[in-house]
Write an enzyme that holds these catalytic residues in place. Structure first.
Site, short mmCIF file in Angstrom:
data_model
loop_
_atom_site.label_atom_id
_atom_site.label_comp_id
_atom_site.label_asym_id
_atom_site.label_seq_id
_atom_site.Cartn_x
_atom_site.Cartn_y
_atom_site.Cartn_z
N ASP A 147 79.03 26.62 48.76
CA ASP A 147 79.73 26.92 47.51
C ASP A 147 78.67 27.10 46.42
OD1 ASP A 147 81.79 27.22 45.63
OD2 ASP A 147 81.79 25.07 45.17
N GLU A 169 81.09 31.47 49.77
CA GLU A 169 82.23 31.92 48.98
C GLU A 169 81.81 33.00 48.00
OE1 GLU A 169 85.93 29.56 47.39
OE2 GLU A 169 84.24 29.26 46.03
N ASP A 226 82.01 20.21 44.64
CA ASP A 226 81.26 21.32 45.24
C ASP A 226 81.08 21.12 46.74
OD1 ASP A 226 80.53 22.72 42.65
OD2 ASP A 226 79.63 20.76 42.31
#
EC number: 3.1.21.10
Length: 173
Positions: free
Chosen positions: A11, A71, A143
């Site tokens: 992430d 992502e 996160d």
């Protein structure tokens, strides 16, 4: 025969880049580890990106994943923040690619749909479902939890991706 695949989900973020590692064997998922790599906000941008790269490279070396999932970032109204996030995302793509891993990217809605069943959901729902899917999972930050969700998403989608890559190789060769 099915094989165990170790997946790192990433992430991206300039302040904190979350990472989460799962092992996938068929339909079963096992938590391996999670955490965050941080950069010092007092440093210049190039140094901060270097910190992220070094931190991710250490994680990759320690856990030796087979595949990576990152992502996609969203574009917001603050162009400068979006550009900086894009640069951190570049590091999140570069580090596993340098380690020789295939890297797959997922939109945030695809991650949510894979983990909670719908493309729009709250972070708390995602974090709760990560714990439901992997009861032994632990994460200290949002996160890291998001990175685990990205890894779970890849575990759910990887078979169709592997099949598509094989087909491309057959057609090219």
């Amino acid at each position: 025969m099915k094989e165990t695949i170790r997946i790192i989900g990433i992430d991206p973020g300039l302040r904190r880049t979350g990472w989460g590692i799962v092992e996938s064997l068929g339909n079963s998922l096992h938590f391996i580890g999670s955490g965050t790599v941080t950069s010092n906000a007092e440093m210049d941008l190039a140094s901060r990106l270097c910190q992220l790269h070094e931190g991710l490279s250490k994680v990759l070396h320690e856990f030796m994943p087979h595949e990576a999932a990152v992502e996609h970032t969203f574009v917001n109204k603050d162009a400068t923040a979006t550009l900086k996030l894009g640069q951190a995302r570049g590091i999140a793509l570069l580090a596993p690619a340098q380690a020789g891993l295939p890297v797959t990217e997922y939109a945030p809605n695809a991650v949510k749909k894979a983990v909670i069943g719908v493309g729009h959901g709250e972070k708390q729902q995602i974090h709760m479902m990560v714990k439901v899917l992997m009861p032994r999972a632990s994460f200290d930050t949002s996160d890291a939890a998001d990175a685990l969700a990205i890894a779970i998403c890849h575990a759910h989608h990887r078979q169709s991706i592997v099949s598509a890559r094989r087909m491309q190789a057959l057609l090219a060769g």
